[in-house]
Design a protein around this motif. Structure first.
Motif, PDB file in Angstrom:
ATOM      1  N   SER A 259       2.391  -4.401  12.985  1.00  0.00           N
ATOM      2  CA  SER A 259       2.717  -5.426  11.989  1.00  0.00           C
ATOM      3  C   SER A 259       1.926  -5.223  10.705  1.00  0.00           C
ATOM      4  CB  SER A 259       2.472  -6.822  12.558  1.00  0.00           C
ATOM      5  OG  SER A 259       1.154  -6.954  13.035  1.00  0.00           O
ATOM      6  N   ALA A 260       0.680  -4.724  10.802  1.00  0.00           N
ATOM      7  CA  ALA A 260      -0.101  -4.453   9.590  1.00  0.00           C
ATOM      8  C   ALA A 260       0.528  -3.325   8.781  1.00  0.00           C
ATOM      9  CB  ALA A 260      -1.540  -4.098   9.955  1.00  0.00           C
ATOM     10  N   ALA A 261       0.989  -2.277   9.457  1.00  0.00           N
ATOM     11  CA  ALA A 261       1.639  -1.175   8.753  1.00  0.00           C
ATOM     12  C   ALA A 261       2.932  -1.647   8.090  1.00  0.00           C
ATOM     13  CB  ALA A 261       1.920  -0.030   9.722  1.00  0.00           C
ATOM     14  N   ALA A 262       3.721  -2.453   8.817  1.00  0.00           N
ATOM     15  CA  ALA A 262       4.970  -2.966   8.250  1.00  0.00           C
ATOM     16  C   ALA A 262       4.695  -3.914   7.084  1.00  0.00           C
ATOM     17  CB  ALA A 262       5.776  -3.680   9.335  1.00  0.00           C
ATOM     18  N   THR A 263       3.679  -4.768   7.230  1.00  0.00           N
ATOM     19  CA  THR A 263       3.319  -5.682   6.144  1.00  0.00           C
ATOM     20  C   THR A 263       2.871  -4.906   4.912  1.00  0.00           C
ATOM     21  OG1 THR A 263       2.613  -7.354   7.743  1.00  0.00           O
ATOM     22  CG2 THR A 263       1.841  -7.613   5.484  1.00  0.00           C
ATOM     23  N   THR A 264       2.078  -3.860   5.127  1.00  0.00           N
ATOM     24  CA  THR A 264       1.618  -3.031   4.014  1.00  0.00           C
ATOM     25  C   THR A 264       2.793  -2.425   3.263  1.00  0.00           C
ATOM     26  OG1 THR A 264      -0.427  -2.491   5.190  1.00  0.00           O
ATOM     27  CG2 THR A 264       0.224  -1.017   3.405  1.00  0.00           C
ATOM     28  N   LEU A 265       3.769  -1.923   4.002  1.00  0.00           N
ATOM     29  CA  LEU A 265       4.952  -1.325   3.385  1.00  0.00           C
ATOM     30  C   LEU A 265       5.698  -2.343   2.529  1.00  0.00           C
ATOM     31  CD1 LEU A 265       6.900   1.198   3.322  1.00  0.00           C
ATOM     32  CD2 LEU A 265       8.117   0.085   5.188  1.00  0.00           C
ATOM     33  N   SER A 391      -2.545   3.610   4.999  1.00  0.00           N
ATOM     34  CA  SER A 391      -2.594   4.114   3.625  1.00  0.00           C
ATOM     35  C   SER A 391      -1.281   4.795   3.250  1.00  0.00           C
ATOM     36  CB  SER A 391      -3.753   5.103   3.473  1.00  0.00           C
ATOM     37  OG  SER A 391      -4.990   4.451   3.607  1.00  0.00           O
ATOM     38  N   MET A 392      -0.707   5.534   4.185  1.00  0.00           N
ATOM     39  CA  MET A 392       0.576   6.177   3.941  1.00  0.00           C
ATOM     40  C   MET A 392       1.664   5.129   3.715  1.00  0.00           C
ATOM     41  SD  MET A 392       2.611   8.945   6.316  1.00  0.00           S
ATOM     42  CE  MET A 392       2.994   7.741   7.583  1.00  0.00           C
ATOM     43  N   ALA A 393       1.646   4.058   4.512  1.00  0.00           N
ATOM     44  CA  ALA A 393       2.629   2.987   4.338  1.00  0.00           C
ATOM     45  C   ALA A 393       2.505   2.353   2.956  1.00  0.00           C
ATOM     46  CB  ALA A 393       2.443   1.929   5.428  1.00  0.00           C
ATOM     47  N   ARG A 394       1.272   2.246   2.455  1.00  0.00           N
ATOM     48  CA  ARG A 394       1.066   1.674   1.117  1.00  0.00           C
ATOM     49  C   ARG A 394       1.742   2.527   0.050  1.00  0.00           C
ATOM     50  NH1 ARG A 394      -4.194   1.531   1.035  1.00  0.00           N
ATOM     51  NH2 ARG A 394      -4.605   3.366  -0.221  1.00  0.00           N
ATOM     52  N   GLN A 395       1.559   3.839   0.122  1.00  0.00           N
ATOM     53  CA  GLN A 395       2.143   4.721  -0.887  1.00  0.00           C
ATOM     54  C   GLN A 395       3.669   4.759  -0.788  1.00  0.00           C
ATOM     55  OE1 GLN A 395       0.155   5.747  -3.147  1.00  0.00           O
ATOM     56  NE2 GLN A 395      -1.689   5.123  -2.061  1.00  0.00           N
ATOM     57  N   VAL A 396       4.191   4.775   0.435  1.00  0.00           N
ATOM     58  CA  VAL A 396       5.647   4.767   0.611  1.00  0.00           C
ATOM     59  C   VAL A 396       6.229   3.467   0.067  1.00  0.00           C
ATOM     60  CG1 VAL A 396       7.510   4.766   2.310  1.00  0.00           C
ATOM     61  CG2 VAL A 396       5.590   6.342   2.573  1.00  0.00           C
ATOM     62  N   GLY A 397       5.557   2.349   0.341  1.00  0.00           N
ATOM     63  CA  GLY A 397       6.018   1.069  -0.181  1.00  0.00           C
ATOM     64  C   GLY A 397       6.055   1.050  -1.697  1.00  0.00           C
ATOM     65  N   MET A 398       5.054   1.637  -2.333  1.00  0.00           N
ATOM     66  CA  MET A 398       5.033   1.682  -3.793  1.00  0.00           C
ATOM     67  C   MET A 398       6.190   2.520  -4.334  1.00  0.00           C
ATOM     68  SD  MET A 398       0.928   1.949  -4.550  1.00  0.00           S
ATOM     69  CE  MET A 398       1.124   1.845  -6.317  1.00  0.00           C
ATOM     70  N   ALA A 399       6.478   3.644  -3.671  1.00  0.00           N
ATOM     71  CA  ALA A 399       7.595   4.483  -4.120  1.00  0.00           C
ATOM     72  C   ALA A 399       8.915   3.731  -4.009  1.00  0.00           C
ATOM     73  CB  ALA A 399       7.642   5.771  -3.297  1.00  0.00           C
ATOM     74  N   PHE A 400       9.130   3.053  -2.884  1.00  0.00           N
ATOM     75  CA  PHE A 400      10.365   2.293  -2.711  1.00  0.00           C
ATOM     76  C   PHE A 400      10.419   1.099  -3.664  1.00  0.00           C
ATOM     77  CE2 PHE A 400      10.773   3.883   1.895  1.00  0.00           C
ATOM     78  CZ  PHE A 400      11.605   4.914   1.487  1.00  0.00           C
ATOM     79  N   GLY A 401       9.263   0.471  -3.924  1.00  0.00           N
ATOM     80  CA  GLY A 401       9.239  -0.665  -4.842  1.00  0.00           C
ATOM     81  C   GLY A 401       9.669  -0.276  -6.242  1.00  0.00           C
ATOM     82  N   ILE A 402       9.188   0.868  -6.715  1.00  0.00           N
ATOM     83  CA  ILE A 402       9.600   1.360  -8.033  1.00  0.00           C
ATOM     84  C   ILE A 402      11.091   1.673  -8.040  1.00  0.00           C
ATOM     85  CG2 ILE A 402       9.325   3.274  -9.664  1.00  0.00           C
ATOM     86  CD1 ILE A 402       6.358   3.381  -8.693  1.00  0.00           C
ATOM     87  N   ALA A 403      11.574   2.284  -6.948  1.00  0.00           N
ATOM     88  CA  ALA A 403      12.994   2.630  -6.866  1.00  0.00           C
ATOM     89  C   ALA A 403      13.873   1.380  -6.899  1.00  0.00           C
ATOM     90  CB  ALA A 403      13.255   3.428  -5.590  1.00  0.00           C
ATOM     91  N   VAL A 404      13.478   0.346  -6.163  1.00  0.00           N
ATOM     92  CA  VAL A 404      14.259  -0.897  -6.137  1.00  0.00           C
ATOM     93  C   VAL A 404      14.258  -1.554  -7.511  1.00  0.00           C
ATOM     94  CG1 VAL A 404      14.345  -3.235  -5.191  1.00  0.00           C
ATOM     95  CG2 VAL A 404      13.947  -1.290  -3.670  1.00  0.00           C
ATOM     96  N   LEU A 405      13.096  -1.579  -8.170  1.00  0.00           N
ATOM     97  CA  LEU A 405      13.024  -2.175  -9.504  1.00  0.00           C
ATOM     98  C   LEU A 405      13.947  -1.453 -10.477  1.00  0.00           C
ATOM     99  CD1 LEU A 405      11.553  -4.122 -11.537  1.00  0.00           C
ATOM    100  CD2 LEU A 405      10.089  -2.173 -12.054  1.00  0.00           C
ATOM    101  N   VAL A 406      13.916  -0.125 -10.448  1.00  0.00           N
ATOM    102  CA  VAL A 406      14.770   0.655 -11.347  1.00  0.00           C
ATOM    103  C   VAL A 406      16.240   0.341 -11.090  1.00  0.00           C
ATOM    104  CG1 VAL A 406      15.536   3.006 -11.887  1.00  0.00           C
ATOM    105  CG2 VAL A 406      13.094   2.497 -11.702  1.00  0.00           C
ATOM    106  N   THR A 407      16.606   0.186  -9.826  1.00  0.00           N
ATOM    107  CA  THR A 407      17.991  -0.136  -9.485  1.00  0.00           C
ATOM    108  C   THR A 407      18.409  -1.489 -10.048  1.00  0.00           C
ATOM    109  OG1 THR A 407      17.824   1.157  -7.449  1.00  0.00           O
ATOM    110  CG2 THR A 407      19.599  -0.453  -7.575  1.00  0.00           C
ATOM    111  N   ILE A 408      17.500  -2.459 -10.002  1.00  0.00           N
ATOM    112  CA  ILE A 408      17.826  -3.810 -10.467  1.00  0.00           C
ATOM    113  C   ILE A 408      18.022  -3.853 -11.976  1.00  0.00           C
ATOM    114  CG2 ILE A 408      16.935  -6.173 -10.688  1.00  0.00           C
ATOM    115  CD1 ILE A 408      15.512  -5.734  -8.011  1.00  0.00           C
TER     116      ILE A 408
END
Length: 457
Positions: A259-265, A391-408
């Motif tokens: 759950s911590a890894a998923a929350t981080t993502l 830490s890996m989940a944090r970086q992946v989440g940031m990459a997806f967050g930027i991608a979602v923002l760009v899409t919006i």
């Protein structure tokens, strides 16, 4: 020695944030009439995706071949690729060099922590580890402001600044940083698995980012999604069969870790999206300079270390999961308040700063506690591996967050689209809070220690 190792963590962390404020200048210098925000977003995402996928393999390479050797090679590569980024003649050349830069950063991050902890007496390890961990919050707070100051000279200085700093750190590392005993019997890291994961994440990010320009049912987006699915399946198959997998799946038997890894993502989906949305609003709607934008963004992250320290001093016995849930909700409230205020025509002091300060408080409650909560129920030999996965989940989440923002916001009027994006960010933080509640439930069973633990960020 401590200054060199902690400074290297700051150097790799600040590069995640310093480039945000340079988008406008890079587009004017390297772009043309057809250059889109989707293309520019890869300057951030190339770094985040490669950095995420290589953190754990580089940690294991340090275990096998020596942390000092891998650290010095990583620092050298980071410094050289920073110079190459500054000399880039096109957007895609810059994206390629950013990927190389991330390889160096991934080599520096876990090995710097390993060298730091192994080289100090036991009494000094805890404060040194806290100083190392705090570099992320410090990088987030000063990165945009420092980047704005450098970009006011030229966007190329955002990368050139790494060269003299990197050379000084390299000299200091060669002179002052001792090597620590390494285990040559440590299995070789699964570099093919890391490559599969990198390509899988990149293909999925490509599909999300290009969905507005190409269309969700276009051949390009469908192909990218199919490639991501195939590569993800190949990575899962290899992980289940490799003698030294990139991710030890036994860790996920611990509910608090999962759950911590998923929350981080999920949390970092919102964190990265809110930071870039605010910067784009200041530059695209208010037409602020890079320096003014950086200073305007810096106030929120400054509250992160302050909040973290005060929270643990005021409520030292509070469970990390409760702080994480609270932090996620506070971040959601901050993003929603900013969205509503901007849509109503608020200025910086009324429309942005109150919500941004709430966001800083929320991040200070949530982010520092995620690793602690995720690794609390793991055996000691598994905590470094678990921290690396988070830490890996944090970086992946940031990459997806930027991608979602760009899409919006792609192909839309920024004044209309960015408040909507911030409401989506608020929803992401609420979702992160819901996932974090799973950490409040007791764990079902202990997890066995991985056979090849390694230090990671």
């Amino acid at each position: 020695m401590t200054a060199t190792l902690v400074g290297s963590a700051f150097l790799t962390g600040i590069d995640l944030f310093i480039v945000n404020v340079a988008f406008d200048d890079i587009a004017r210098d390297l772009g043309n009439a057809s250059t889109t925000l989707s293309q520019l977003s890869w300057i951030l995402n190339a770094y985040a995706v490669v950095f995420a996928a290589l953190l754990i393999p580089m940690g294991r390479m340090g275990d096998r071949y020596g942390n000092r050797l891998v650290f010095i090679l990583g620092l050298s590569l980071f410094t050289l690729s920073s110079a190459a980024c500054a000399a880039a003649g096109s957007v895609w050349m810059l994206v390629a060099f950013r990927g190389v830069q991330a390889v160096g950063a991934a080599a520096m991050t876990p090995t710097s922590l390993g060298l730091l902890l192994a080289s100090l007496p036991a009494a000094q390890r805890r404060p040194a580890a806290r100083a190392w961990a705090m570099t992320g919050a410090l990088a987030a707070s000063v990165g945009p402001a420092l980047g704005g100051g450098l970009v006011s000279l030229s966007w190329r200085w955002a990368f050139l600044i790494n060269v003299p700093v990197g050379i000084l750190m390299l000299v200091a590392a060669l002179r002052y940083v001792p090597d620590v005993r390494h285990d040559k019997s440590t299995p070789r890291p699964d570099l093919l698995g890391a490559a599969l994961l990198t390509a899988c994440i990149a293909a999925l990010v490509l599909a999300i980012v290009q969905s507005t320009d190409w269309g969700w049912v276009s051949s390009g987006v469908i192909t990218a999604l199919v490639v991501a699915l195939v590569l993800g399946g190949a990575f899962a198959w290899r992980t289940a069969r490799h003698a030294s997998p990139m991710i030890d799946t036994r860790l996920f038997a611990t509910r608090s870790f999962t759950s911590a890894a998923a929350t981080t993502l999920v949390f970092n989906l919102g964190f990265a999206g809110s930071l870039l949305a605010l910067i784009l609003w200041m530059q695209e709607v208010w037409h602020w300079s890079a320096l003014t934008t950086g200073l305007g963004v810096a106030l929120g992250p400054l509250l992160v270390p302050i909040t973290s320290l005060l929270a643990h001093r005021i409520a030292p016995t509070m469970r990390p999961a409760i702080m994480i849930c609270t932090g996620c909700i506070v971040c959601a409230a901050g993003a929603a308040l900013t969205a509503v205020s901007l849509r109503a025509g608020g200025n910086y002091w009324i429309g942005v700063l109150p919500g941004w300060l709430l966001g800083g408080i929320g991040v200070g409650l949530a982010m520092p506690n995620l690793v602690a909560a995720g690794t609390a129920e793991l055996p000691p030999a598994a905590t470094s591996t678990g921290g690396g996965v988070i830490s890996m989940a944090r970086q992946v989440g940031m990459a997806f967050g930027i991608a979602v923002l760009v899409t919006i916001i792609a192909n839309k009027v920024p004044r209309d689209a960015l408040p909507t994006a911030l409401l989506v960010v608020a929803g992401m933080h609420v979702a992160a809070a819901l996932v974090a509640t799973l950490m409040l439930r007791p764990n079902r069973q202990p997890v066995a220690a991985p056979s090849t633990p390694q230090l990671s960020a």
